[in-house]
Design an enzyme around this catalytic site. Structure first.
Site, PDB file in Angstrom:
ATOM      1  N   ARG A 164       2.497  84.737   6.176  1.00 37.24           N
ATOM      2  CA  ARG A 164       2.657  84.756   7.643  1.00 37.24           C
ATOM      3  C   ARG A 164       2.755  83.333   8.196  1.00 37.24           C
ATOM      4  O   ARG A 164       2.161  83.003   9.232  1.00 37.24           O
ATOM      5  CB  ARG A 164       1.485  85.479   8.324  1.00 37.24           C
ATOM      6  CG  ARG A 164       1.301  86.905   7.910  1.00 37.24           C
ATOM      7  CD  ARG A 164       2.432  87.805   8.418  1.00 37.24           C
ATOM      8  NE  ARG A 164       2.139  89.187   8.130  1.00 37.24           N
ATOM      9  CZ  ARG A 164       2.411  89.776   6.968  1.00 37.24           C
ATOM     10  NH1 ARG A 164       3.025  89.108   6.005  1.00 37.24           N
ATOM     11  NH2 ARG A 164       2.119  91.038   6.775  1.00 37.24           N
ATOM     12  N   SER A 239      -0.748  93.445  13.685  1.00 38.20           N
ATOM     13  CA  SER A 239      -1.974  92.791  13.193  1.00 38.20           C
ATOM     14  C   SER A 239      -2.276  91.582  14.065  1.00 38.20           C
ATOM     15  O   SER A 239      -1.424  90.707  14.226  1.00 38.20           O
ATOM     16  CB  SER A 239      -1.786  92.302  11.755  1.00 38.20           C
ATOM     17  OG  SER A 239      -1.398  93.376  10.947  1.00 38.20           O
ATOM     18  N   GLU A 335      -3.040  85.784  14.049  1.00 34.87           N
ATOM     19  CA  GLU A 335      -1.634  85.785  13.596  1.00 34.87           C
ATOM     20  C   GLU A 335      -0.705  85.703  14.809  1.00 34.87           C
ATOM     21  O   GLU A 335       0.359  85.097  14.760  1.00 34.87           O
ATOM     22  CB  GLU A 335      -1.378  87.088  12.814  1.00 34.87           C
ATOM     23  CG  GLU A 335       0.027  87.215  12.286  1.00 34.87           C
ATOM     24  CD  GLU A 335       0.281  88.551  11.583  1.00 34.87           C
ATOM     25  OE1 GLU A 335      -0.514  88.940  10.724  1.00 34.87           O
ATOM     26  OE2 GLU A 335       1.301  89.181  11.922  1.00 34.87           O
TER      27      GLU A 335
HETATM   28  C1  LIG Z   1       3.533  97.504  16.107  1.00 39.66           C
HETATM   29  C2  LIG Z   1       3.789  96.168  15.459  1.00 39.66           C
HETATM   30  C3  LIG Z   1       3.832  96.076  14.083  1.00 39.66           C
HETATM   31  C4  LIG Z   1       4.079  94.847  13.465  1.00 39.66           C
HETATM   32  N1  LIG Z   1       4.142  94.808  12.100  1.00 39.66           N
HETATM   33  C5  LIG Z   1       4.391  93.640  11.461  1.00 39.66           C
HETATM   34  C6  LIG Z   1       4.487  93.576  10.035  1.00 39.66           C
HETATM   35  O1  LIG Z   1       4.350  94.587   9.346  1.00 39.66           O
HETATM   36  N2  LIG Z   1       4.732  92.380   9.460  1.00 39.66           N
HETATM   37  C7  LIG Z   1       4.912  91.251  10.188  1.00 39.66           C
HETATM   38  O2  LIG Z   1       5.139  90.190   9.587  1.00 39.66           O
HETATM   39  N3  LIG Z   1       4.856  91.274  11.546  1.00 39.66           N
HETATM   40  C8  LIG Z   1       4.595  92.423  12.189  1.00 39.66           C
HETATM   41  N4  LIG Z   1       4.509  92.465  13.562  1.00 39.66           N
HETATM   42  C9  LIG Z   1       4.658  91.210  14.326  1.00 39.66           C
HETATM   43  C10 LIG Z   1       6.091  90.972  14.860  1.00 39.66           C
HETATM   44  O3  LIG Z   1       6.839  92.139  14.828  1.00 39.66           O
HETATM   45  C11 LIG Z   1       6.819  89.912  14.043  1.00 39.66           C
HETATM   46  O4  LIG Z   1       6.084  88.728  14.016  1.00 39.66           O
HETATM   47  C12 LIG Z   1       8.225  89.615  14.596  1.00 39.66           C
HETATM   48  O5  LIG Z   1       8.917  88.760  13.721  1.00 39.66           O
HETATM   49  C13 LIG Z   1       8.164  88.998  15.980  1.00 39.66           C
HETATM   50  O6  LIG Z   1       9.481  88.961  16.463  1.00 39.66           O
HETATM   51  P1  LIG Z   1       9.805  88.798  18.005  1.00 39.66           P
HETATM   52  O7  LIG Z   1      11.275  88.575  18.114  1.00 39.66           O
HETATM   53  O8  LIG Z   1       9.239  89.909  18.787  1.00 39.66           O
HETATM   54  O9  LIG Z   1       8.997  87.452  18.302  1.00 39.66           O
HETATM   55  P2  LIG Z   1       8.429  86.914  19.698  1.00 39.66           P
HETATM   56  O10 LIG Z   1       7.119  87.575  19.963  1.00 39.66           O
HETATM   57  O11 LIG Z   1       9.459  86.983  20.760  1.00 39.66           O
HETATM   58  O12 LIG Z   1       8.167  85.373  19.340  1.00 39.66           O
HETATM   59  C14 LIG Z   1       7.192  85.013  18.384  1.00 39.66           C
HETATM   60  C15 LIG Z   1       7.139  83.490  18.306  1.00 39.66           C
HETATM   61  O13 LIG Z   1       8.367  82.980  17.826  1.00 39.66           O
HETATM   62  C16 LIG Z   1       8.984  82.085  18.783  1.00 39.66           C
HETATM   63  N5  LIG Z   1      10.419  82.402  18.714  1.00 39.66           N
HETATM   64  C17 LIG Z   1      11.021  83.569  19.011  1.00 39.66           C
HETATM   65  N6  LIG Z   1      12.333  83.505  18.720  1.00 39.66           N
HETATM   66  C18 LIG Z   1      12.573  82.274  18.231  1.00 39.66           C
HETATM   67  C19 LIG Z   1      13.735  81.593  17.735  1.00 39.66           C
HETATM   68  N7  LIG Z   1      14.926  82.184  17.678  1.00 39.66           N
HETATM   69  N8  LIG Z   1      13.598  80.316  17.325  1.00 39.66           N
HETATM   70  C20 LIG Z   1      12.405  79.681  17.364  1.00 39.66           C
HETATM   71  N9  LIG Z   1      11.274  80.268  17.817  1.00 39.66           N
HETATM   72  C21 LIG Z   1      11.355  81.549  18.225  1.00 39.66           C
HETATM   73  C22 LIG Z   1       8.328  82.424  20.100  1.00 39.66           C
HETATM   74  O14 LIG Z   1       8.319  81.312  20.976  1.00 39.66           O
HETATM   75  C23 LIG Z   1       6.925  82.815  19.670  1.00 39.66           C
HETATM   76  O15 LIG Z   1       6.115  81.685  19.470  1.00 39.66           O
HETATM   77  C24 LIG Z   1       4.276  93.680  14.233  1.00 39.66           C
HETATM   78  C25 LIG Z   1       4.246  93.779  15.637  1.00 39.66           C
HETATM   79  C26 LIG Z   1       4.008  95.015  16.256  1.00 39.66           C
HETATM   80  C27 LIG Z   1       4.019  95.113  17.746  1.00 39.66           C
END
Ligand SMILES: Cc1cc2nc3c(=O)[nH]c(=O)nc-3n(C[C@H](O)[C@H](O)[C@H](O)COP(=O)(O)OP(=O)(O)OC[C@H]3O[C@@H](n4cnc5c(N)ncnc54)[C@H](O)[C@@H]3O)c2cc1C
Length: 339
Positions: A164, A239, A335
């Site tokens: 992670r 998580s 995380e």
């Molecule tokens: C129900 C649920 C289940 C999940 N299960 C998992 C799992 O099994 N495994 C896992 O690893 N994660 C899991 N996650 C966490 C999440 O889905 C991941 O971390 C995902 O990659 C986040 O993507 P996002 O686009 O929503 O990120 P965001 O929440 O929009 O951004 C996260 C971070 O990245 C930065 N960011 C966003 N886009 C960019 C970009 N293009 N360039 C640079 N920085 C950027 C943002 O500023 C922020 O700091 C889960 C979340 C939920 C709600």
């Protein structure tokens, strides 16, 4: 590019926390992204990039420009008779991208089905689930340096992936925007990974003996839907904490005191499931005010009433950290990205 002022981010974070951004813009292409950055520079505003908002906790209003990346597009290049290079732009939804690959019979991402968020965010924390991480199939990502405004290509080594974790959460934090990500996937002779978690049991329930990549994906989807709260119904970010890794010596001492403590050895270190530690401290299903630990998975903190503030969720997580530290001497690390 349309910049909106005092914009509500409630629908842009899966916790459903009511916060606002001083300015908000969506970038659908590279020019719009550059315009947004110029807008921020001209006003000396801090910037925040947002994908699906599924790994952020806003603890206060954002006093700057939030840029949501909507760059779209998927391209492919056949590498040999068994491998294809697939490149997706940052704004592609992760699960839809996985489904696209499955429809094309490209293997390697099926265990990562139904993870919320966008492709562009996947390298940030080297997303992982059910025995697979993106680093297993990742080739490179194209980033825009916010210092030089030049694009650069980062391979897996430069991304410095860990559990992670990546360069983008460490020394590269806030310095790069990820524009697109490339994966090397299989076109036949797929490697089927069913050892981890409940995948095997789920496949048995489905009556499948020789699973293909599509079957693994369906099994993962069933398991996730039965265990994890749907953010559309109950706000959460998956998580909330990482599973801590502690020295073997510390684990052995804990094992004497808590014989049931689970641990996954890795060299001289042991990974301990954070969910177990939290549960042992009595937090599973516990609610304080608007916030609770999920009743099926203690590792997930939920906005139980839909009315929680980010600060309330953060304070709840601090109480959990305190309890685990007191009982086990282990410091849990969040995380979720705290903004
Ligand atoms: C129900 C649920 C289940 C999940 N299960 C998992 C799992 O099994 N495994 C896992 O690893 N994660 C899991 N996650 C966490 C999440 O889905 C991941 O971390 C995902 O990659 C986040 O993507 P996002 O686009 O929503 O990120 P965001 O929440 O929009 O951004 C996260 C971070 O990245 C930065 N960011 C966003 N886009 C960019 C970009 N293009 N360039 C640079 N920085 C950027 C943002 O500023 C922020 O700091 C889960 C979340 C939920 C709600």
């Amino acid at each position: 590019m349309n910049v909106q002022e005092n914009y509500s981010l409630k629908n842009h974070n899966t916790f459903g926390v009511e916060v606002s951004a001083k300015y908000f813009a969506q970038a659908g292409n590279f020019d719009e992204l550059k315009n947004a950055l110029e807008f921020a520079k001209a006003r000396d505003l801090k910037t925040l990039f947002l994908g699906g908002g599924s790994n952020v906790l806003f603890t206060e209003n954002f006093d700057g420009l939030v840029i949501q990346l909507n760059l779209k597009g998927i391209s492919e290049k056949i590498l040999n008779e068994n491998q294809v290079l697939v490149t997706a732009k940052a704004g592609e939804n992760w699960h839809e991208f996985v489904q696209y690959c499955l429809r094309k019979n490209y293997g390697g991402l099926e265990n990562l089905s139904l993870i919320p968020g966008n492709v562009g965010t996947s390298p940030m924390q080297n997303i992982g689930a059910y025995g697979t991480e993106i680093k297993d199939t990742f080739v490179n990502c194209t980033v825009l340096s916010l210092e030089t405004l030049q694009t650069e290509v980062f391979d897996a080594e430069k991304c410095d992936f860990g559990y992670r974790d990546s360069i983008f959460k460490k020394e590269g934090k806030g310095k790069y925007v990820i524009l697109e990500v490339s994966f090397k996937l299989t076109t036949n002779n797929h490697v089927i990974k069913t050892e981890y978690g409940a995948i095997k049991t789920e496949l048995e329930k489905m009556g499948i003996e020789n699973p293909g990549i599509q079957d693994v994906s369906e099994a993962v989807i069933h398991i996730r839907q039965s265990k994890l709260p749907d953010p559309k119904v109950t706000g959460n970010a998956g998580s909330f904490f990482k599973n801590p890794t502690i020295p073997l010596e510390q684990f052995e001492k804990l094992k004497m005191k808590f014989p049931d403590i689970p641990g996954y050895p890795n060299g001289n270190a042991v990974k301990v499931p954070a969910g177990w530690l939290i549960e042992q401290c009595g937090w599973k299903g516990k609610q304080i005010g608007n916030v609770a630990s999920h009743e099926l998975q203690a590792l997930v903190i939920v906005n139980k009433t839909g009315l929680a503030s980010g600060k309330e969720i953060y304070d709840f997580s601090s109480l959990i950290i305190g309890s685990v530290k007191e009982r086990f001497g282990i410091e849990l690390e969040r995380e979720v990205n705290i903004i």
